[in-house]
Write a protein that holds these residues in place. Structure first.
Motif, PDB file in Angstrom:
ATOM      1  N   ASP A   1      22.647  14.111  32.182  1.00  0.00           N
ATOM      2  CA  ASP A   1      22.675  15.179  31.179  1.00  0.00           C
ATOM      3  C   ASP A   1      23.067  16.525  31.786  1.00  0.00           C
ATOM      4  OD1 ASP A   1      21.913  13.293  29.323  1.00  0.00           O
ATOM      5  OD2 ASP A   1      19.818  13.962  29.223  1.00  0.00           O
ATOM      6  N   GLN A   2      22.700  16.746  33.040  1.00  0.00           N
ATOM      7  CA  GLN A   2      23.030  18.004  33.712  1.00  0.00           C
ATOM      8  C   GLN A   2      24.391  17.971  34.403  1.00  0.00           C
ATOM      9  OE1 GLN A   2      19.610  18.840  36.206  1.00  0.00           O
ATOM     10  NE2 GLN A   2      18.417  19.552  34.448  1.00  0.00           N
ATOM     11  N   GLY A   3      25.104  16.859  34.256  1.00  0.00           N
ATOM     12  CA  GLY A   3      26.467  16.771  34.767  1.00  0.00           C
ATOM     13  C   GLY A   3      26.602  16.503  36.253  1.00  0.00           C
ATOM     14  N   PHE A   4      25.528  16.045  36.915  1.00  0.00           N
ATOM     15  CA  PHE A   4      25.613  15.755  38.339  1.00  0.00           C
ATOM     16  C   PHE A   4      26.241  14.394  38.610  1.00  0.00           C
ATOM     17  CE2 PHE A   4      22.227  18.947  38.247  1.00  0.00           C
ATOM     18  CZ  PHE A   4      22.732  19.835  39.180  1.00  0.00           C
ATOM     19  N   ALA A   5      25.928  13.411  37.773  1.00  0.00           N
ATOM     20  CA  ALA A   5      26.422  12.057  38.015  1.00  0.00           C
ATOM     21  C   ALA A   5      26.431  11.274  36.722  1.00  0.00           C
ATOM     22  CB  ALA A   5      25.535  11.354  39.037  1.00  0.00           C
ATOM     23  N   ASP A   6      27.367  10.352  36.605  1.00  0.00           N
ATOM     24  CA  ASP A   6      27.361   9.383  35.516  1.00  0.00           C
ATOM     25  C   ASP A   6      26.708   8.115  36.047  1.00  0.00           C
ATOM     26  OD1 ASP A   6      28.700  11.095  33.802  1.00  0.00           O
ATOM     27  OD2 ASP A   6      30.672  10.268  34.278  1.00  0.00           O
ATOM     28  N   SER A   7      25.679   7.650  35.370  1.00  0.00           N
ATOM     29  CA  SER A   7      25.002   6.413  35.756  1.00  0.00           C
ATOM     30  C   SER A   7      25.809   5.228  35.239  1.00  0.00           C
ATOM     31  CB  SER A   7      23.597   6.368  35.159  1.00  0.00           C
ATOM     32  OG  SER A   7      22.773   7.332  35.759  1.00  0.00           O
ATOM     33  N   LEU A   8      26.199   4.338  36.141  1.00  0.00           N
ATOM     34  CA  LEU A   8      26.964   3.152  35.777  1.00  0.00           C
ATOM     35  C   LEU A   8      26.065   1.922  35.692  1.00  0.00           C
ATOM     36  CD1 LEU A   8      30.068   3.812  38.048  1.00  0.00           C
ATOM     37  CD2 LEU A   8      29.687   4.516  35.663  1.00  0.00           C
ATOM     38  N   ALA A   9      25.113   1.821  36.604  1.00  0.00           N
ATOM     39  CA  ALA A   9      24.142   0.726  36.605  1.00  0.00           C
ATOM     40  C   ALA A   9      22.965   1.158  37.465  1.00  0.00           C
ATOM     41  CB  ALA A   9      24.755  -0.554  37.164  1.00  0.00           C
ATOM     42  N   TRP A  10      21.792   0.652  37.141  1.00  0.00           N
ATOM     43  CA  TRP A  10      20.610   0.955  37.948  1.00  0.00           C
ATOM     44  C   TRP A  10      19.556  -0.115  37.740  1.00  0.00           C
ATOM     45  CZ3 TRP A  10      16.589   1.161  34.648  1.00  0.00           C
ATOM     46  CH2 TRP A  10      16.811   1.648  33.352  1.00  0.00           C
ATOM     47  N   VAL A  11      18.681  -0.195  38.726  1.00  0.00           N
ATOM     48  CA  VAL A  11      17.484  -1.026  38.622  1.00  0.00           C
ATOM     49  C   VAL A  11      16.378  -0.318  39.400  1.00  0.00           C
ATOM     50  CG1 VAL A  11      17.998  -2.501  40.636  1.00  0.00           C
ATOM     51  CG2 VAL A  11      16.532  -3.367  38.809  1.00  0.00           C
ATOM     52  N   VAL A  12      15.200  -0.254  38.799  1.00  0.00           N
ATOM     53  CA  VAL A  12      14.023   0.265  39.482  1.00  0.00           C
ATOM     54  C   VAL A  12      13.143  -0.948  39.795  1.00  0.00           C
ATOM     55  CG1 VAL A  12      12.003   1.768  39.360  1.00  0.00           C
ATOM     56  CG2 VAL A  12      14.160   2.478  38.276  1.00  0.00           C
ATOM     57  N   MET A  13      13.065  -1.255  41.067  1.00  0.00           N
ATOM     58  CA  MET A  13      12.263  -2.380  41.542  1.00  0.00           C
ATOM     59  C   MET A  13      10.856  -1.864  41.858  1.00  0.00           C
ATOM     60  SD  MET A  13      14.321  -4.998  41.477  1.00  0.00           S
ATOM     61  CE  MET A  13      13.690  -6.208  42.646  1.00  0.00           C
ATOM     62  N   PRO A  14       9.908  -2.753  42.140  1.00  0.00           N
ATOM     63  CA  PRO A  14       8.548  -2.287  42.409  1.00  0.00           C
ATOM     64  C   PRO A  14       8.449  -1.258  43.538  1.00  0.00           C
ATOM     65  CG  PRO A  14       8.517  -4.628  41.987  1.00  0.00           C
ATOM     66  CD  PRO A  14       9.970  -4.218  42.063  1.00  0.00           C
TER      67      PRO A  14
ATOM     68  N   ILE B   1       4.714   0.842  43.620  1.00  0.00           N
ATOM     69  CA  ILE B   1       4.330   1.794  42.571  1.00  0.00           C
ATOM     70  C   ILE B   1       4.854   1.349  41.210  1.00  0.00           C
ATOM     71  CG2 ILE B   1       4.631   4.168  41.740  1.00  0.00           C
ATOM     72  CD1 ILE B   1       2.915   4.088  44.221  1.00  0.00           C
ATOM     73  N   PHE B   2       6.065   0.809  41.182  1.00  0.00           N
ATOM     74  CA  PHE B   2       6.738   0.563  39.910  1.00  0.00           C
ATOM     75  C   PHE B   2       6.515  -0.837  39.353  1.00  0.00           C
ATOM     76  CE2 PHE B   2       9.120   3.879  42.192  1.00  0.00           C
ATOM     77  CZ  PHE B   2       8.640   4.934  41.452  1.00  0.00           C
ATOM     78  N   ASN B   3       5.447  -1.487  39.818  1.00  0.00           N
ATOM     79  CA  ASN B   3       4.963  -2.666  39.097  1.00  0.00           C
ATOM     80  C   ASN B   3       4.501  -2.227  37.716  1.00  0.00           C
ATOM     81  OD1 ASN B   3       5.386  -4.699  40.980  1.00  0.00           O
ATOM     82  ND2 ASN B   3       3.409  -4.363  41.965  1.00  0.00           N
ATOM     83  N   ASP B   4       4.131  -0.956  37.615  1.00  0.00           N
ATOM     84  CA  ASP B   4       3.734  -0.348  36.345  1.00  0.00           C
ATOM     85  C   ASP B   4       5.011   0.117  35.630  1.00  0.00           C
ATOM     86  OD1 ASP B   4       2.992   1.523  34.324  1.00  0.00           O
ATOM     87  OD2 ASP B   4       1.139   1.997  35.387  1.00  0.00           O
ATOM     88  N   PHE B   5       5.354  -0.574  34.555  1.00  0.00           N
ATOM     89  CA  PHE B   5       6.578  -0.301  33.798  1.00  0.00           C
ATOM     90  C   PHE B   5       6.681   1.168  33.387  1.00  0.00           C
ATOM     91  CE2 PHE B   5       8.281   0.040  29.429  1.00  0.00           C
ATOM     92  CZ  PHE B   5       9.604  -0.255  29.688  1.00  0.00           C
ATOM     93  N   ALA B   6       5.583   1.752  32.933  1.00  0.00           N
ATOM     94  CA  ALA B   6       5.596   3.150  32.468  1.00  0.00           C
ATOM     95  C   ALA B   6       5.982   4.105  33.595  1.00  0.00           C
ATOM     96  CB  ALA B   6       4.241   3.528  31.879  1.00  0.00           C
ATOM     97  N   LEU B   7       5.527   3.846  34.807  1.00  0.00           N
ATOM     98  CA  LEU B   7       5.889   4.706  35.939  1.00  0.00           C
ATOM     99  C   LEU B   7       7.368   4.538  36.290  1.00  0.00           C
ATOM    100  CD1 LEU B   7       2.746   4.350  38.226  1.00  0.00           C
ATOM    101  CD2 LEU B   7       3.253   6.097  36.501  1.00  0.00           C
ATOM    102  N   GLY B   8       7.874   3.332  36.199  1.00  0.00           N
ATOM    103  CA  GLY B   8       9.298   3.106  36.431  1.00  0.00           C
ATOM    104  C   GLY B   8      10.160   3.838  35.425  1.00  0.00           C
ATOM    105  N   ARG B   9       9.703   3.921  34.184  1.00  0.00           N
ATOM    106  CA  ARG B   9      10.464   4.644  33.152  1.00  0.00           C
ATOM    107  C   ARG B   9      10.558   6.135  33.486  1.00  0.00           C
ATOM    108  NH1 ARG B   9      13.917   2.036  30.695  1.00  0.00           N
ATOM    109  NH2 ARG B   9      14.018   3.641  29.119  1.00  0.00           N
ATOM    110  N   LEU B  10       9.595   6.674  34.214  1.00  0.00           N
ATOM    111  CA  LEU B  10       9.659   8.079  34.620  1.00  0.00           C
ATOM    112  C   LEU B  10      10.790   8.306  35.627  1.00  0.00           C
ATOM    113  CD1 LEU B  10       5.830   8.801  34.908  1.00  0.00           C
ATOM    114  CD2 LEU B  10       7.380   9.492  33.056  1.00  0.00           C
TER     115      LEU B  10
END
Length: 152
Positions: free
Chosen positions: A53-66, A34-43
């Protein structure tokens, strides 16, 4: 699709500890790209920000692969299951209008790993952001658009 028994095994021994650092991973349904489409990955990325923003978790690192994502977080409140349920549900709602399907975007369950030592943090963050290189999607990390880390 994983059986209910396999999904249950993913939860065996799961414990959510506030202020603990976890590596979370989940796959798209049937490992669809699904996330070969960059715009969908940004979602999906937007939902990582909502969780922060809601205080559930602090993001330290991430990657959205296809066909999956890896998300290194510090859990601030709630449970891992609750965090992933919200993230997967909200990202499905965000992506659904752009794809032709009415079913779930994600496979059931997710994988989590609690980091035990501080020195694991940098090693795991490097693993997360280097996924596109290992998968042969890019020649240089900076060429892949769907990753971030607080150290960069």
């Amino acid at each position: 699709m994983p059986s209910l028994a396999a999904s249950h095994r993913l939860r065996t021994g799961r414990y959510s500890e506030k202020n603990r650092i976890y590596l979370l991973s989940t796959n798209t349904l049937c490992r669809e790209h699904i996330f070969n489409d960059f715009a969908l990955g940004r979602l999906v990325v937007a939902q990582f920000r909502v969780a922060q923003d809601q205080g559930f978790a602090d993001s330290l690192a991430w990657v959205v692969m296809p066909d999956h994502f890896h998300w290194l977080i510090e859990l601030r409140r709630g449970t891992l299951s609750g965090l992933m349920q919200r993230t997967k549900s909200l990202s499905t709602k965000a992506v659904s209008p752009y794809i032709d399907r009415k079913i779930s975007l994600w496979q059931n369950g997710f994988h989590d790993r609690a980091l035990r030592q501080e020195e694991d943090l940098v090693k795991v963050a490097r693993y997360v952001v280097a996924n596109p290189l290992r998968a042969g999607l890019v020649d240089k990390l900076g060429d892949y658009p769907l990753w971030d880390a607080i150290w960069v």
